[in-house]
Write an enzyme that holds these catalytic residues in place. Structure first.
Site, PDB file in Angstrom:
ATOM      1  N   ASP A 534      20.294  61.617  80.833  1.00 31.08           N
ATOM      2  CA  ASP A 534      21.612  61.662  81.065  1.00 31.08           C
ATOM      3  C   ASP A 534      22.176  62.270  80.821  1.00 31.08           C
ATOM      4  O   ASP A 534      24.168  61.727  79.779  1.00 31.08           O
ATOM      5  CB  ASP A 534      21.935  60.731  81.937  1.00 31.08           C
ATOM      6  CG  ASP A 534      22.811  61.105  83.243  1.00 31.08           C
ATOM      7  OD1 ASP A 534      22.763  61.641  83.016  1.00 31.08           O
ATOM      8  OD2 ASP A 534      22.860  60.251  83.746  1.00 31.08           O
ATOM      9  N   ASP A 850       5.523  32.784  42.972  1.00 33.63           N
ATOM     10  CA  ASP A 850       4.473  32.768  43.859  1.00 33.63           C
ATOM     11  C   ASP A 850       3.967  33.657  43.657  1.00 33.63           C
ATOM     12  O   ASP A 850       2.600  33.595  44.843  1.00 33.63           O
ATOM     13  CB  ASP A 850       4.405  31.957  45.131  1.00 33.63           C
ATOM     14  CG  ASP A 850       5.684  32.475  46.209  1.00 33.63           C
ATOM     15  OD1 ASP A 850       6.039  33.906  45.692  1.00 33.63           O
ATOM     16  OD2 ASP A 850       5.919  32.664  47.215  1.00 33.63           O
ATOM     17  N   ASP A 851       4.132  34.948  43.115  1.00 32.50           N
ATOM     18  CA  ASP A 851       3.281  36.126  44.196  1.00 32.50           C
ATOM     19  C   ASP A 851       2.640  36.968  42.668  1.00 32.50           C
ATOM     20  O   ASP A 851       2.713  36.200  41.296  1.00 32.50           O
ATOM     21  CB  ASP A 851       3.776  37.613  43.878  1.00 32.50           C
ATOM     22  CG  ASP A 851       4.942  36.798  45.725  1.00 32.50           C
ATOM     23  OD1 ASP A 851       4.311  36.772  45.984  1.00 32.50           O
ATOM     24  OD2 ASP A 851       6.153  37.739  45.990  1.00 32.50           O
ATOM     25  N   ASP A1150      65.720  51.053  15.555  1.00 34.43           N
ATOM     26  CA  ASP A1150      65.170  49.724  15.676  1.00 34.43           C
ATOM     27  C   ASP A1150      65.383  49.205  17.078  1.00 34.43           C
ATOM     28  O   ASP A1150      66.765  49.126  17.663  1.00 34.43           O
ATOM     29  CB  ASP A1150      65.949  48.929  14.596  1.00 34.43           C
ATOM     30  CG  ASP A1150      65.213  47.620  13.717  1.00 34.43           C
ATOM     31  OD1 ASP A1150      64.364  47.355  14.906  1.00 34.43           O
ATOM     32  OD2 ASP A1150      65.578  46.861  12.857  1.00 34.43           O
ATOM     33  N   GLU A1188      61.993  48.421  21.010  1.00 29.71           N
ATOM     34  CA  GLU A1188      61.633  49.894  19.539  1.00 29.71           C
ATOM     35  C   GLU A1188      60.981  50.828  20.328  1.00 29.71           C
ATOM     36  O   GLU A1188      61.502  52.121  20.104  1.00 29.71           O
ATOM     37  CB  GLU A1188      60.689  49.011  19.072  1.00 29.71           C
ATOM     38  CG  GLU A1188      60.956  47.903  18.315  1.00 29.71           C
ATOM     39  CD  GLU A1188      61.390  48.512  16.712  1.00 29.71           C
ATOM     40  OE1 GLU A1188      61.608  49.096  16.498  1.00 29.71           O
ATOM     41  OE2 GLU A1188      61.767  46.828  15.881  1.00 29.71           O
ATOM     42  N   ASP A1209      60.548  50.787  11.486  1.00 33.55           N
ATOM     43  CA  ASP A1209      59.644  49.758  11.384  1.00 33.55           C
ATOM     44  C   ASP A1209      58.944  49.208  12.360  1.00 33.55           C
ATOM     45  O   ASP A1209      58.508  48.059  11.111  1.00 33.55           O
ATOM     46  CB  ASP A1209      60.707  48.824  10.352  1.00 33.55           C
ATOM     47  CG  ASP A1209      61.961  47.961  11.870  1.00 33.55           C
ATOM     48  OD1 ASP A1209      61.840  48.208  12.760  1.00 33.55           O
ATOM     49  OD2 ASP A1209      61.919  46.875  11.269  1.00 33.55           O
ATOM     50  N   ASP A1279      69.587  47.548  11.625  1.00 34.82           N
ATOM     51  CA  ASP A1279      68.892  46.338  12.118  1.00 34.82           C
ATOM     52  C   ASP A1279      69.887  45.350  12.899  1.00 34.82           C
ATOM     53  O   ASP A1279      70.089  44.563  13.997  1.00 34.82           O
ATOM     54  CB  ASP A1279      68.358  45.605  11.462  1.00 34.82           C
ATOM     55  CG  ASP A1279      67.386  44.185  11.741  1.00 34.82           C
ATOM     56  OD1 ASP A1279      66.860  44.395  12.990  1.00 34.82           O
ATOM     57  OD2 ASP A1279      67.765  43.191  10.728  1.00 34.82           O
ATOM     58  N   ASP A1422      62.836   0.090  73.139  1.00 42.67           N
ATOM     59  CA  ASP A1422      62.512   0.757  72.827  1.00 42.67           C
ATOM     60  C   ASP A1422      59.613   0.694  72.752  1.00 42.67           C
ATOM     61  O   ASP A1422      60.072  -0.181  72.664  1.00 42.67           O
ATOM     62  CB  ASP A1422      62.265   1.437  71.253  1.00 42.67           C
ATOM     63  CG  ASP A1422      61.466   2.862  70.966  1.00 42.67           C
ATOM     64  OD1 ASP A1422      61.020   3.275  71.694  1.00 42.67           O
ATOM     65  OD2 ASP A1422      61.270   3.100  69.969  1.00 42.67           O
TER      66      ASP A1422
END
Length: 1712
Positions: A534, A850-851, A1150, A1188, A1209, A1279, A1422
């Protein structure tokens, strides 16, 4: 004085204590009310002559006993104790009964029969008699009734041989004896009577003994249900026998042996021994006491002594207790629910069956009032439908009792119409319908006749007029609305012509009309469906759901109206173009399934219109129908394949033990039962069974029953339990049971798997064996037995009421789903087939679990080997499947491959399965597709490269995006699968050659073997290189590709010689690899694998590589790999590590990072030999490597356009610039593990800065040098400078990372006057290049931009001010934000979302609790709930005196105001007087009008505490907790669940527990500790005296002066202590907490204006109740934290609040 008549009943009531004591001595209990009812009503209604006033006549008592002891449902077991006690009073009368005994009657002479008359023997109510074939004999009785029958200890037991004397000549009056009085009358001939009498005292007080007769035991057993079927009935019978007969120990054993099975008898004795009481009356565990009280062997009890009879009485009681204990069954309410009322069953009978089911299948007594509700519900809902519907509509049903409901049900049942009435009613209805239809048909016929008669005249009158118009939903044939003429059921239809289209998948009848042409049959979910094509339908339609429906609906507009229809869930549809998933509209009213435009588009259908009609074809013009044939040829489809079947029948006949179809379930006899080893820490796991659909349950039930019959399953009781999952077999309606053993697998020890690898299993199959036999073993795992100790591990729940199963089942064989099952079975089968392999060495036997595959060189060898293999399997206990067997064929299917002539193909089924996989919609489906297709990768050249776009979608956490690239890869894999070639089986006797190529990080290869002059492919190999190898140059990538594919090829070659053929001469490269690219570990691995001269050889370079399937240029591209690698440079070709002779700059860099004061500090510097060029601190936490990199990057940036020589260094920075930087760039900045490298941004910035200097030399120098060389001086200065920079203030972060990667240009900032004032205060400097102000290395951001940034940040995160401050400090923004803390606080405090959600942070000081001034004036009350409730008590009402702490607690069944008022008036008021103040929470029982009215009438000031504030009732709440905790401890100690019984002990504890001032509530009230007796003190004379009343009054006066007054003063002092109130005042704006929030609902509501305040609570607008101060928070900042942009205090537009003289009024004003 009047006189009263004394009757036997009134006599027993006057001496009721003695009657009850006599009954107790006999082991029974009687009730006075029931005693009267039975005597005056029940026994009178039996019509046996029992008088209403009672009698001591043994005749009457015997007649009543017959009725009570009647077998089956006609007896009255509950009345046995009462009639037994009556008989005891008559046979052994006390002194007050003897005057009322009837005089003894002379015995009536027994008539002698003239001739023996056959008569049916009658049975008594309790002691049935067996029919006898012997002639009647007179009863054997002693001549003198006063003489003893048997001496229990000296004489032999009966029967006795006795003569047949003549009948007595005349009546004589014998002396009555207890034995003679106990002889029960029989309704049969006296000669056939069988007597079974109890142990009683005869003359001379000697016990007389008559044992049970065989006929009595037989009849008791045959006329009563067995113990397993109805334990209640048999227990009642045995109880009556024990009570009336008082048997000895031997008789009890004989009775149990006759009526119970061995297992039942053992269970009864075991339960009885558990109930043996000790000295304290509780069951004991002492073996000597148990053996003495309830012996298992014959005891030496003297029944002539009271001690012996007491032993016997206790033994009988314990025996009854054992019977009742053994009769308890596990609760099975499902069996109770199966008891439903029959169609013709009366409600009374149904109720009896229902009660019996409760007794049988539950431990509940249906007569117990506590169980009345459940019995009533079962009675209503399990009644017949008509009764159930009317009972449910009864008004006030909750007030009906069971007897009331039974009466209503009887009324409904009696008003039912009989079957004849129902038939009459239906007949009348049908007759009325026929009359109506006949009347309508008469009118129609009259109209038709009239129209035919005047046809010509009416046609002339009508002229050109049209027919009467029809409605849009009106039929033109029958004129009815709701359908059209083509769907009219009344319209006669022509018989359909024979169709030439056969719909093979039609599941309806053969004569069903197919849809009109054009039509197409498609498979929907595995089931064929014929559609009507259709093209006008937008969506495809199904008329039957055949599966679940989705919640999605669609509005369908049709010619007859519109209606909503539901969609189906996604179904798999098999199309000509492949399998897709599609959702259909479910329209049941549609006459045919419709194939709409949606599926036609997926089908790529073409519709052609010809003279014969419409024709629907596929995309290539081929018809879409698979098969068309004439109907008369249909039978050929069902013709059996006779030849193959006959051959299989021969094998089945010759080897019946080898096949599952003929040999049944197999058992491996040669294998020992499998014992499963658990892990050392394993504990049992118990998982409940999941709910199972009814269809699935019915599907697996036959399989469970079959395995039960075969012994594979058995019932058990195990602490282990795992669920059973029903799995539907595809394409069928059958289910198979699958057990979820994942939790068991986790607790079992792992074993090394020895299952063969299917990837290389066929490598051992030589091509010289072209004859094959394939066998698939049936239920292979079930052939191995499971050890009994391991069977309980695999238990699961199963219920099958039809066969009486309700409990657990377990496996006796090796189960499926167990992780070690494949390995265990594979090893067992290997060992059993070892002898076969030795006997037939010429055959090749492959085994995969099992095969089995048997290969032979000739057909004869294959036949002989198959016979021997079948015989071996049958003898060993294995069974093969005849349905799947392939015997002596040259082409077979094994493990999904087709084998023929030494080659293997992919089976057509496997190709179709992959081609039918629809487009994946999630990651899981992508993995499923790659796993299925990857199994066939040996047949797909370049599979790894084809599947590369799909692999990223399988990673967890990756967003699933299916694009064009993925779609093309998906389709390319399917196309490559369609063109997959045949591959030869590897022949391990020949050498192998491996052609290899590499392209874009993918290794591809073809493994071949020579077959004559040709090279036959064995496997196509492909793999993606790892991340590290992908970044190498092409020659090194080829080395990596060779190493990967050689490793994969080794799985197929099994170590045979392998020749490598490539287009690269890589052998020299392998022998001398470059150090720059390869690590030492990888270099060693490659050399060890590829330089194995015995196995791996390098062939000459080739110009035609089968791996790429493309011809290379003529002559090939010959090159030297070592030379090419040597010429491969980094990112900058002129980069060197030697000093530049003409350098413009020589710098030293440094970086330093160290920990100081628990925090890592870092800095970086660039210097010359003597001066600092640049230095800066780095953010805390910066590593030395990162520092550095930053220093080196800054040096390169500052040397832009110049010649630079820079020393560092750092090995890390030096290697990054010279070696690793290029490698990182090639591999995408990833590590070998596929993760991002560290310092990624810094490395990218460094690689970019390498090109800034004109010429560059980066040199590595040792660090921390000593000496005066220029390198040493420069390195030391760099340094020291870096360390010094690190110690500077690092709150301002370095701007280097953001400057190194410049973003898009932004417009210059504009600073206003306030910003410039801030700049001057900070002493910042101006940066003219960027037009910004700088402070401590950071750019100062204008304040308005800073506020906007913080506002956006908060909108994104909604973090607190502290968290956002931390976030801004950690991020390297490079900006200084002015007034940051102020703006952070303002933004967070003004956020409405945060105010509504975040919790408040209001802190209060310690509160002071108001207490009474003396005991009894101020109480708190209570309710608290205590579960489980005993006897309906689920609540506890607690009162506590706030002055003394004295507690009163009352159990309650309901939490109502009625209970509160009752206890207040009946308990508190009489004992302590009227309270002045009573405090409680806002519970319904306390705010009720009843409670408040009572308090008002008594003048009690009832104070209701703040809602949702338990601290307001803190004293009683704390008492609730103490009571609950103590009750819990006592229940654990005593083992009792009756907390009501333990409540007095708890109250005693809490009343004598010292309080805050060291005094107990008892001492505060009474001035002394509670009186206690020292039970272990021998001298108790001191406790016998009591002080005088005056002494008591004096003590109370002292208590009032010394205790109560100082205590009241202390309380008053606390109240007078000033308490810091909350910070809120009238006029403030506050948020109010929502105590019950819904999902995603704000926690706070408001804001509200505060109207009134107290020290602890507030009254706000819009909320009726007072609110505790802890339940609100400020809606804005307080006065000392006003926002800078908020109106000032002197703003005339601001409202002001002023107090007035009236405390309840305030004045609001605003200036103008």
């Amino acid at each position: 004085m009047g006189q009263t008549i004394t009757t036997p009943l009134s006599l027993t009531l006057d001496h009721w204590s003695e009657v009850r004591a006599r009954a107790h001595n006999q082991g029974v209990e009687v009730r006075k009310k029931k005693w009267i009812t039975l005597c005056e009503a029940e026994w009178v209604m039996m019509n046996v002559g029992w008088p209403r006033e009672g009698t001591f006549s043994l005749d009457n008592i015997s007649q009543v006993e017959k009725k009570i002891f009647a077998p089956g449902p006609y007896g009255h077991p509950d009345q046995v104790p009462y009639i037994t006690t009556w008989r005891s009073l008559a046979t052994d009368p006390p002194s007050w009964v003897r005057p009322f005994l009837p005089p003894p009657k002379p015995p009536t002479p027994l008539p002698q029969p003239l001739s023996p008359q056959p008569s049916a023997p009658l049975t008594s109510s309790l002691y049935p008699v067996l029919p006898k074939s012997d002639p009647p004999k007179p009863p054997v009785l002693p001549p003198d009734p006063s003489s003893p029958l048997i001496d229990l200890l000296t004489e032999e037991p009966p029967p006795y041989p006795g003569g047949h004397g003549p009948p007595p000549s005349g009546p004589r009056t014998p002396t009555a004896s207890p034995i003679a009085s106990r002889l029960r009358e029989r309704r049969e001939n006296p000669a056939e009577e069988s007597q079974a009498l109890p142990l009683r005292e005869g003359p001379n007080n000697r016990p007389q003994y008559w044992p049970f007769s065989a006929s009595d035991l037989y009849n008791w057993k045959s006329h009563n249900p067995p113990f397993s079927q109805d334990p209640v009935a048999l227990t009642n019978l045995i109880e009556s026998i024990l009570v009336t007969h008082q048997p000895t120990w031997d008789d009890c054993q004989q009775l149990l042996q006759a009526l119970l099975t061995g297992e039942e008898r053992q269970r009864v004795l075991l339960e009885a021994r558990k109930q043996v009481p000790g000295e304290d009356g509780r069951p004991t565990q002492l073996p000597n006491v148990i053996d003495e009280t309830f012996p298992l062997t014959r005891p030496n009890w003297d029944f002539a002594t009271p001690a012996g009879r007491e032993h016997l009485r206790l033994y009988r009681q314990l025996l009854l207790a054992g019977l009742r204990g053994a009769a308890r069954r596990p609760t099975n309410l499902a069996q109770v629910k199966q008891v439903v009322q029959g169609k013709e069953e009366t409600p009374a009978a149904f109720l009896e069956r229902l009660k019996e089911a409760y007794r049988m299948y539950t431990p509940y007594d249906p007569e117990d009032p506590g169980q009345a509700a459940s019995v009533i519900l079962s009675f209503i809902y399990q009644s017949s439908p008509d009764i159930r519907n009317k009972l449910q509509r009864l008004e006030g049903l909750q007030g009906f009792t069971l007897s009331d409901l039974l009466k209503e049900a009887e009324k409904i049942y009696n008003k039912r119409e009989t079957p004849e009435e129902r038939e009459e009613r239906l007949w009348q209805r049908q007759e009325e319908r026929d009359k109506k239809r006949h009347k309508e048909m008469t009118k129609v016929l009259a109209t038709v006749v009239a129209q035919n008669r005047d046809k010509d005249r009416e046609e002339s009158k009508l002229g050109d007029q049209r027919k009467i118009p029809l409605g849009k939903d009106q039929c033109a044939y029958c004129k009815e609305k709701g359908h059209w003429v083509r769907d009219c059921p009344k319209r006669p239809r022509k018989k359909p012509a024979n169709s030439t289209l056969l719909n093979l998948g039609d599941q309806e009848s053969q004569g069903q009309d197919p849809p009109p042409e054009p039509r197409i049959t498609l498979k929907i979910g595995g089931q064929p469906v014929t559609f009507l094509v259709d093209t006008g339908a937008q969506h495809s339609v199904l008329t039957r759901p055949d599966g679940p429906l989705s919640d999605r609906t669609a509005l369908v507009q049709g010619a007859t109206g519109s209606k909503n229809y539901r969609w189906t869930t996604d179904r798999r549809v098999q199309l000509a173009t492949g399998k897709v998933t599609h959702s259909f509209l479910y329209v049941p009213e549609c006459p045919y399934p419709l194939l709409g435009r949606d599926l036609l588009t997926k089908l790529k259908a073409q519709i052609h219109f010809t003279g014969e009609g419409a024709n629907v074809v596929g995309p290539k013009g081929l018809p879409l129908q698979v098969l068309t044939l004439q109907l008369e040829e249909e039978y050929r489809l069902f013709e059996p394949e006779s030849t193959q079947k006959q051959e299989m029948d021969i094998w089945l006949k010759n080897f019946p033990q080898a096949w599952a179809e003929t040999g049944g379930m197999g058992t491996a006899h040669c294998q020992a039962p499998v014992l499963i080893q658990l892990k050392a820490t394993a504990t049992p796991i118990s998982i409940r069974q999941y709910p199972m659909p009814h269809e699935a349950y019915q599907g697996i039930k036959p399989h469970i029953r079959r395995m039960l019959d075969q012994g594979i399953l058995k019932p058990c009781q195990s602490p282990w339990n795992t669920p059973l999952l029903p799995v539907k077999k595809p394409g069928t309606e059958d289910y198979r049971p699958v057990q979820d053993l994942r939790e068991v697998n986790k607790r079992v020890e792992d074993i090394h798997p020895t299952v063969p690898n299917p990837y290389n299993l066929l490598s051992t199959l030589p091509p010289s064996h072209p004859w094959y036999t394939v066998l698939d073993l049936k239920d292979a795992f079930f052939c191995l037995r499971l050890h009994s100790e391991s069977q309980l591990l695999f238990a699961f729940e199963w219920r099958d009421p039809e066969i009486g199963l309700s409990g657990q089942l377990t496996w006796t064989r090796l189960p499926q789903g167990f992780k070690n099952s494949p390995t265990l079975f594979d090893e067992a089968l290997h060992s059993d087939l070892a002898d076969f392999r030795v006997r037939y060495p010429a055959l090749v036997l492959l085994q995969y679990v099992d095969d089995l595959l048997l290969a032979a060189a000739t057909r004869t060898e294959c036949l002989e080997g198959t016979k021997a293999l079948l015989e071996t399997l049958g003898n060993k206990g294995y069974r093969a499947s005849a349905k799947k067997a392939q015997i002596c064929l040259q082409e077979v299917t094994y493990l999904g491959y087709s084998l023929k002539d030494g080659q293997r193909w992919l089976t057509k089924a496997r190709k179709e399965a992959i081609l039918s996989i629809p487009v994946p919609k999630n990651s899981r489906q992508v993995r499923e597709f790659l796993g299925t297709a990857g199994y066939c990768r040996l047949w797909i050249p370049g599979f790894a490269e084809l599947a590369a776009p799909l692999y990223p979608l399988t990673r967890p956490g990756t967003l699933f995006q299916w694009g064009t690239e993925q779609q093309l890869a998906f389709e390319d894999i399917k196309k490559a699968l369609l063109s997959s070639p045949a591959l030869g089986l590897p022949d391990i006797t020949k050498p192998f050659e491996l052609f290899i190529d590499e392209n874009s990080g993918f290794a591809k290869g073809v493994l071949v073997q020579k077959l004559g002059p040709w090279k036959r492919p064995v496997a196509y190999l492909s793999k993606k290189l790892d991340t590290v190898a992908s970044g190498w140059p092409p020659c090194l990538r080829m080395v990596a590709a060779i190493a990967i594919l050689v490793k994969d090829a080794g799985k197929l070659t099994l170590g045979q010689p392998l020749t490598i053929l490539t287009s690269h001469p890589v052998e020299a490269l392998v022998r001398q690899p470059p150090n720059k690219w390869l690590s030492n570990a990888r270099m060693t691995h490659y050399q060890a694998m590829l330089l194995d001269a015995e196995r791996v050889h390098f062939g000459p370079t080739v110009s035609l590589n089968p791996a790429t399937l493309l011809p290379l240029p003529s002559g090939g591209n010959h090159h030297d790999c070592l030379q090419i690698l040597a010429e491969t440079h980094g990112t900058r070709p002129d980069l060197t590590d030697q000093p530049l002779p003409d350098a413009d700059l020589t710098w030293y860099t440094d970086g330093s990072s160290f920990i100081r004061n628990g925090e890592r500090e870092a800095g970086a510097a660039v210097t010359t030999e003597s001066e600092v060029i640049w230095a800066a601190p780095l953010p805390p936490g910066t590593s030395a490597q990162r520092a550095e990199l930053i220093a080196l990057t800054q040096a390169l940036k500052m040397a832009e356009g110049k010649k630079l020589t820079v020393y560092t260094d750092s090995r890390y920075a030096f290697a990054t610039t010279h070696v690793h930087g290029e490698i990182y760039r090639r591999r995408g900045l990833l590590t070998s593990e596929g993760k991002e490298i560290k310092n990624k941004n810094e490395i990218l910035a460094l690689l970019e800065a390498l090109f800034l200097p004109k010429r560059l030399s980066i040199i590595h120098c040792p660090g921390h040098q000593k000496g005066d060389s220029p390198q040493a001086k420069g390195n030391r200065l760099a340094d020291d400078t870096a360390k010094k920079a690190a110690t500077e203030t690092h709150s301002s972060l370095t701007v280097l990372p953001t400057e190194l990667i410049e973003g898009p240009k932004r417009p210059p900032w504009e600073y206003d006057d306030s910003d410039l004032d801030l700049v001057q205060k900070l002493e910042a400097h101006y940066e003219p290049k960027r037009g910004t102000w700088e402070y401590r290395g950071k750019t100062i951001m204008p304040e308005k931009y800073a506020k906007e940034l913080i506002s956006h940040l908060h909108k994104l995160t909604h973090l607190s001010a502290r968290k956002m401050k931390t976030l801004l400090e950690r991020e390297e923004t490079g900006f200084y934000l002015p007034n940051r803390d102020l703006h952070l606080r303002q933004v967070t405090e003004s956020c409405r979302a945060c105010a509504q959600i975040n919790a408040g942070k209001i802190k209060f000081g310690p509160d002071v609790r108001a207490r009474g001034r003396r005991p009894g004036t101020h109480w708190e009350v209570d309710f608290t709930e205590i579960k489980p409730g005993m006897y309906g008590y689920k609540y506890l009402l607690v009162f506590i005196d706030t002055f003394s702490g004295w507690a009163e607690a009352y159990p309650a069944k309901h939490e109502t105001a009625k209970v509160v008022a009752k206890k207040l008036l009946e308990e508190i008021f009489p004992r302590y007087g009227i309270p002045q103040v009573l405090g409680s929470d806002n519970g319904p029982a306390f705010i009720s009008q009843v409670s408040q009215s009572v308090a008002t009438l008594l003048g009690i000031n009832w104070k209701l505490h703040c809602a949702y504030r338990p601290q307001s009732s803190g004293q009683v709440e704390r008492m609730n907790r103490s009571i609950k905790e103590t009750l819990t401890k006592l229940t654990l100690e005593t083992g009792s669940k009756d907390w009501v019984l333990l409540l007095p002990l708890v109250l005693y504890r809490v009343r004598n527990t010292p309080g805050p001032h060291g005094l107990t509530p008892f001492e505060i009230l009474y001035g002394a500790p509670p009186p206690m007796a020292h039970f272990f003190d021998t001298d108790i004379s001191s406790f016998a005296t009591s002080p005088t009343m005056q002494a008591h009054l004096r003590a109370l006066q002292l208590v009032q002066e010394e205790i109560q007054r100082p205590l009241a003063a202390a309380y008053r002092e606390k109240l007078e202590t000033p308490v810091v109130p909350h910070p809120f005042k009238p006029g403030d704006s506050v948020w109010v907490r929502r105590h019950q929030t819904k999902n995603l609902e704000p926690r706070w509501k408001g804001p509200h204006i505060v109207l009134l305040t107290t020290p602890t609570a507030l009254k706000v607008d819009g909320v009726a109740a007072w609110i505790h101060a802890s339940h609100v928070k400020a809606a804005g900042p307080t006065t000392n934290q006003d926002l800078s942009d908020s109106p000032s205090s002197d703003d005339p537009s601001r409202w002001k609040v002023q107090r007035t003289q009236n405390p309840l009024k305030i004045r609001l004003s605003r200036g103008t």
